[in-house]
Design a protein around this motif. Structure first.
Motif, PDB file in Angstrom:
ATOM      1  N   THR A  60     -37.214  31.447 -42.549  1.00  0.00           N
ATOM      2  CA  THR A  60     -37.620  32.072 -43.808  1.00  0.00           C
ATOM      3  C   THR A  60     -38.136  33.475 -43.526  1.00  0.00           C
ATOM      4  O   THR A  60     -38.268  33.882 -42.374  1.00  0.00           O
ATOM      5  CB  THR A  60     -38.695  31.243 -44.545  1.00  0.00           C
ATOM      6  OG1 THR A  60     -38.802  31.701 -45.899  1.00  0.00           O
ATOM      7  CG2 THR A  60     -40.050  31.335 -43.868  1.00  0.00           C
ATOM      8  N   LYS A  64     -43.323  36.412 -46.626  1.00  0.00           N
ATOM      9  CA  LYS A  64     -43.548  35.548 -47.790  1.00  0.00           C
ATOM     10  C   LYS A  64     -44.571  34.455 -47.486  1.00  0.00           C
ATOM     11  O   LYS A  64     -44.970  33.710 -48.371  1.00  0.00           O
ATOM     12  CB  LYS A  64     -42.241  34.878 -48.243  1.00  0.00           C
ATOM     13  CG  LYS A  64     -41.126  35.827 -48.560  1.00  0.00           C
ATOM     14  CD  LYS A  64     -41.400  36.587 -49.831  1.00  0.00           C
ATOM     15  CE  LYS A  64     -40.159  37.418 -50.171  1.00  0.00           C
ATOM     16  NZ  LYS A  64     -40.424  38.433 -51.125  1.00  0.00           N
ATOM     17  N   ILE A  65     -44.989  34.358 -46.234  1.00  0.00           N
ATOM     18  CA  ILE A  65     -45.944  33.322 -45.828  1.00  0.00           C
ATOM     19  C   ILE A  65     -47.364  33.837 -45.997  1.00  0.00           C
ATOM     20  O   ILE A  65     -47.705  34.921 -45.543  1.00  0.00           O
ATOM     21  CB  ILE A  65     -45.719  32.917 -44.354  1.00  0.00           C
ATOM     22  CG1 ILE A  65     -44.317  32.350 -44.166  1.00  0.00           C
ATOM     23  CG2 ILE A  65     -46.775  31.905 -43.904  1.00  0.00           C
ATOM     24  CD1 ILE A  65     -43.937  32.138 -42.705  1.00  0.00           C
ATOM     25  N   PHE A 129     -44.143  24.861 -46.141  1.00  0.00           N
ATOM     26  CA  PHE A 129     -42.904  25.464 -46.630  1.00  0.00           C
ATOM     27  C   PHE A 129     -42.643  24.978 -48.052  1.00  0.00           C
ATOM     28  O   PHE A 129     -42.700  23.790 -48.346  1.00  0.00           O
ATOM     29  CB  PHE A 129     -41.740  25.081 -45.715  1.00  0.00           C
ATOM     30  CG  PHE A 129     -40.441  25.727 -46.098  1.00  0.00           C
ATOM     31  CD1 PHE A 129     -40.185  27.042 -45.768  1.00  0.00           C
ATOM     32  CD2 PHE A 129     -39.484  25.016 -46.806  1.00  0.00           C
ATOM     33  CE1 PHE A 129     -38.991  27.642 -46.118  1.00  0.00           C
ATOM     34  CE2 PHE A 129     -38.280  25.599 -47.162  1.00  0.00           C
ATOM     35  CZ  PHE A 129     -38.037  26.923 -46.823  1.00  0.00           C
ATOM     36  N   HIS A 134     -40.676  30.357 -50.575  1.00  0.00           N
ATOM     37  CA  HIS A 134     -40.072  30.830 -49.332  1.00  0.00           C
ATOM     38  C   HIS A 134     -38.556  30.788 -49.421  1.00  0.00           C
ATOM     39  O   HIS A 134     -37.986  29.715 -49.602  1.00  0.00           O
ATOM     40  CB  HIS A 134     -40.540  29.967 -48.156  1.00  0.00           C
ATOM     41  CG  HIS A 134     -42.016  29.870 -48.034  1.00  0.00           C
ATOM     42  ND1 HIS A 134     -42.697  28.705 -48.320  1.00  0.00           N
ATOM     43  CD2 HIS A 134     -42.948  30.776 -47.687  1.00  0.00           C
ATOM     44  CE1 HIS A 134     -43.995  28.916 -48.136  1.00  0.00           C
ATOM     45  NE2 HIS A 134     -44.168  30.161 -47.749  1.00  0.00           N
TER      46      HIS A 134
END
Length: 165
Positions: A60, A64-65, A129, A134
């Motif tokens: 991913t 975005k984490i 996740f 993600h």
């Protein structure tokens, strides 16, 4: 994602831009596609951390984490040499992502690296996740020993590892 490059300094993991990683796709046979990680750093520890970050970057987009400190995962892996130690590190993170808590890590910190007994204590930080948040990259099926290389004689401590996708 052919020939992508990801520097940990871009995601705020390390304060140095010396450690980095690169990955590329290759097709060995019609039915076998793999993902090649090339990581490097000022120390072997940084190179191992980078190889792990590269694996997650392929799954991913790391930016975005959002790190959830309550989900920090710390564990120990061991091997009988450097290659089996790297394999164990990557394989355990892949297992924890795929079969346990679906933790996708943005930050990897090797807390302790014992090269005499080939043990690593590592901490992974990230979040669960979620496909709604993600973007789904490519599923990594397995870590391989195929053409695995660890170059400790170089100042950049280059690592090459192929992941089965």
């Amino acid at each position: 994602r052919p020939h992508s490059r990801h520097s940990v300094s871009n995601v705020g993991f390390l304060s140095t831009s010396v450690a980095s990683c690169m990955y590329s796709n290759s097709q060995a046979k019609v039915s076998f596609i793999c993902f090649r990680v090339h990581s490097w750093g000022a120390s072997l520890k940084e190179s191992f951390e980078q190889a792990t970050v590269a694996m997650f970057a392929y799954m991913t987009e790391l930016d975005k984490i959002t790190i959830d400190e309550s989900l920090t995962s710390e564990f120990e892996v061991e091997g009988h040499d450097l290659m089996s130690l790297l394999y164990a590190l990557l394989d355990e993170f892949l297992f924890r992502f795929s079969a346990e808590d679906n933790l996708i890590c943005q930050e990897i910190e090797i807390v302790k690296m014992d090269l005499k007994d080939f043990k690593i204590t590592v901490r992974g930080k990230g979040e669960v996740f979620d496909l709604a948040k993600h973007p789904q990259g490519t599923e990594i099926k397995a870590i391989t020993y195929s053409n695995m290389q660890i170059h400790t004689e170089k100042p950049t401590n280059d690592i090459y590892v192929i992941l089965d996708i």
